[in-house]
Design an enzyme around this catalytic site. Structure first.
Site, short mmCIF file in Angstrom:
data_model
loop_
_atom_site.label_atom_id
_atom_site.label_comp_id
_atom_site.label_asym_id
_atom_site.label_seq_id
_atom_site.Cartn_x
_atom_site.Cartn_y
_atom_site.Cartn_z
N THR A 1 0.79 -1.21 0.00
CA THR A 1 0.00 0.00 0.00
C THR A 1 0.82 1.27 0.00
OG1 THR A 1 -1.79 -1.05 1.20
CG2 THR A 1 -1.83 1.30 1.15
N LYS B 1 -7.98 0.65 -2.89
CA LYS B 1 -7.79 1.13 -1.54
C LYS B 1 -8.29 2.54 -1.33
CE LYS B 1 -3.72 -1.73 -1.71
NZ LYS B 1 -2.26 -1.72 -1.84
N GLY C 1 -8.93 6.75 1.80
CA GLY C 1 -8.00 5.70 1.42
C GLY C 1 -7.44 5.07 2.67
N SER D 1 3.65 1.63 2.91
CA SER D 1 5.06 1.27 2.75
C SER D 1 5.81 2.20 1.81
CB SER D 1 5.17 -0.16 2.25
OG SER D 1 4.47 -0.33 1.05
N CYS E 1 9.52 1.53 -4.16
CA CYS E 1 9.01 0.62 -3.13
C CYS E 1 8.55 -0.70 -3.76
CB CYS E 1 7.84 1.28 -2.39
SG CYS E 1 7.09 0.21 -1.14
N THR F 1 4.73 -1.56 -3.72
CA THR F 1 3.82 -0.63 -4.39
C THR F 1 3.85 -0.91 -5.88
OG1 THR F 1 4.29 1.07 -2.73
CG2 THR F 1 3.34 1.82 -4.81
#
Length: 180
Positions: free
Chosen positions: A7, A39, A51, A130, A165, A168
């Protein structure tokens, strides 16, 4: 037990637009379990963007609880956020929920946590998850150094976060509120 990661969700307000964008990846350990999770969504009859980062089931319960508080507060985002944070922190069932919420309307962007925190950022941008710090840094740079609107900033910040990331992806869901 494997740890669930994932996320990146960002909220940006600039000019007449407020935007929340989130990626679609859910990772369990070193395995991508889903790449198309949504999300972000509109709540409060389309007047609020929301979110989440964290457990999906927990976040969905919190979305419902937030909408309830929003209705009870006569559509006041700030009052609903504070009331949710208070109940989340003190309610025996809610206090075990593991998620963070970003909520926004045409005036405010807020982060709500189960510790009772309601945080309004100093700048009109905040991110969680993250890849949140990567998206936040990118969005701040774009806000300060470009003429992009809120949606372009959010999308570009998410692209940058997805390139850095590993939790992601680039399958973004983006919700927009625009004041005419």
């Amino acid at each position: 037990m494997e740890q669930m990661h994932g996320t990146t969700v960002i909220a940006v307000k600039k000019g007449n637009k407020t935007v929340i964008a989130g990626d679609g990846q859910i990772t369990l350990g070193s395995t991508v379990m889903k790449g198309t999770a949504k999300k972000v969504r509109k709540l409060g009859d389309g007047k609020v963007l929301a979110g989440f980062a964290g457990s999906v089931a927990d976040a969905l319960a919190l979305f419902e609880k937030f909408e309830e508080k929003y209705r009870e507060s006569n559509s006041s985002l700030l009052r609903a956020a504070v009331n949710l944070a208070k109940e989340w922190r003190t309610n025996k069932i809610l206090r075990n929920l593991e998620a963070l919420l970003l909520v926004a309307d045409k005036e405010h962007i807020l982060l709500i946590s189960g510790n009772g925190e309601v945080i309004q950022p100093d700048e009109e941008v905040i991110a969680i998850g993250s890849g949140g710090s990567y998206a936040l840094a990118a969005a701040r740079a774009l806000m300060r150094n470009t003429d992009m609107d809120a949606e372009e900033i959010a999308r570009n910040a998410m692209v940058i976060a997805s390139e850095i990331c590993i939790y992601t992806n680039s399958n973004f869901a983006i919700e927009v509120l625009e004041v005419k």
